[in-house]
Design an enzyme around this catalytic site. Structure first.
Site: not given
Ligand code: NAD
Length: 284
Positions: A53, A97, A120
């Site tokens: 990422k 995460q 997200d």
């Protein structure tokens, strides 16, 4: 013979689109979009995802900040970091995460992220937005899957689509996106009685079960578009999908490989979501 849907090439295209937009912002003297990623603990798979990422952000010109916290971090400490990032005007995206260590309540953490910075798309208000058709952040993997299907030129309207898996991060949102495109959608799952009978109806088949080789060629409708979301390790430790590629590929019209299919798209869509959050926050 199925044509391969090249997720790697497609992801580069998406990242290049983002890069061009970030470059235009820079050229106009604007503030650069910023993504902040928090990782708790030392899960090796998570570390790889986070590294990728950060790498993708660098490629696109998006600024990134990485906050690495020890495995014994308390929920309150993590929530404190999230609150600080929510309040920081220079931060456009906040990503925690997953999975988190067991002392931390994942739901509480996702709820704490400002929905406007939820790159997200996991915050309940973005989830609700997706289901009621509001302009919202769409989760990265489902958004990437739609982009891959679109790249085949196959129109979804009126088609039978089958999604195998009903998770909140892949199965359910991708089913909603297919529905939005006027496909007739069936969601199959671990309690589906005859999986093959269901998947054989699919003009578009999306498999997100996390079971290596679950879908074999005889379960695929000839001429189908097959999207394999699965990321599993086989006995030799090699990455493989949920679809048995060797038997499915000759039956399908289009198929994604693993690796090189959905995986790279997820990260590319994260960059797109970051830019989108930036634009909305900046009112552009
Ligand atoms: P999950 O474990 O949360 O959900 C799996 C779903 O599959 C469940 O709804 C379950 O009902 C269904 N399922 C399990 N066994 C089944 C069976 N035998 N028959 C039919 N359905 C079955 O998983 P998830 O988070 O949705 O992820 C699914 C897979 O996709 C995993 O391999 C994961 O690693 C992968 N994944 C990949 C990406 C990517 O970027 N490529 C992103 C997210 C998830």
């Amino acid at each position: 013979m199925g044509k391969i849907i090249d997720g790697k090439a497609m992801s580069t295209l998406v990242k290049d689109e983002v890069r061009a937009e970030v470059e235009a912002i820079r050229a106009a003297g604007g503030r650069i979009p910023c993504l902040c990623v928090i990782i708790v603990g030392e899960n090796p798979a998570s570390q790889v995802y986070v590294r990728n990422k950060v790498k993708a952000a660098a490629y696109t010109g998006i600024e990134s900040r990485l906050i690495e916290l020890p495995a014994d971090t308390t929920e309150e400490t993590l929530l404190g970091h999230i609150r600080a990032l929510n309040a920081d005007p220079a931060v456009d995206g906040v990503l925690v995460q997953l999975p988190l260590p067991e002392q931390i309540d994942q739901e509480k953490v996702l709820d704490a992220i400002d929905p406007a910075k939820d790159v997200d798309g996991f915050h309940p208000s973005n989830v609700a937005g997706l289901w009621i058709g509001k302009d919202c952040t769409v989760p990265c993997t489902p958004a990437g899957i739609l982009r891959l299907i679109d790249s085949t030129g196959v129109a979804l309207k009126g088609k039978q689509a089958v999604v195998v898996g009903r998770s909140n991060i892949v199965g359910k949102p991708v089913a909603k996106l297919l529905l939005d495109r006027h496909a007739t959608v069936t969601i199959a799952h671990s309690r589906t009685a005859d999986l093959g009978a269901v998947t054989r109806q699919a003009d578009v088949l999306v498999v997100a079960a996390g079971r290596a080789g679950l879908v074999t060629g005889d379960m695929v409708k000839p001429g189908a578009v097959v999207i394999d979301v699965g990321m599993n390790r086989n006995a030799d430790g090699k990455l493989c999908g949920d679809v048995d590629f060797a038997s499915a590929e000759p039956v399908a019209a289009w198929i994604t490989p693993v690796p090189g299919g959905v995986g790279p798209m997820t990260i590319a869509m994260l960059m797109q979501n970051t830019l989108r959050c930036y634009r909305r926050r900046a009112g552009r």
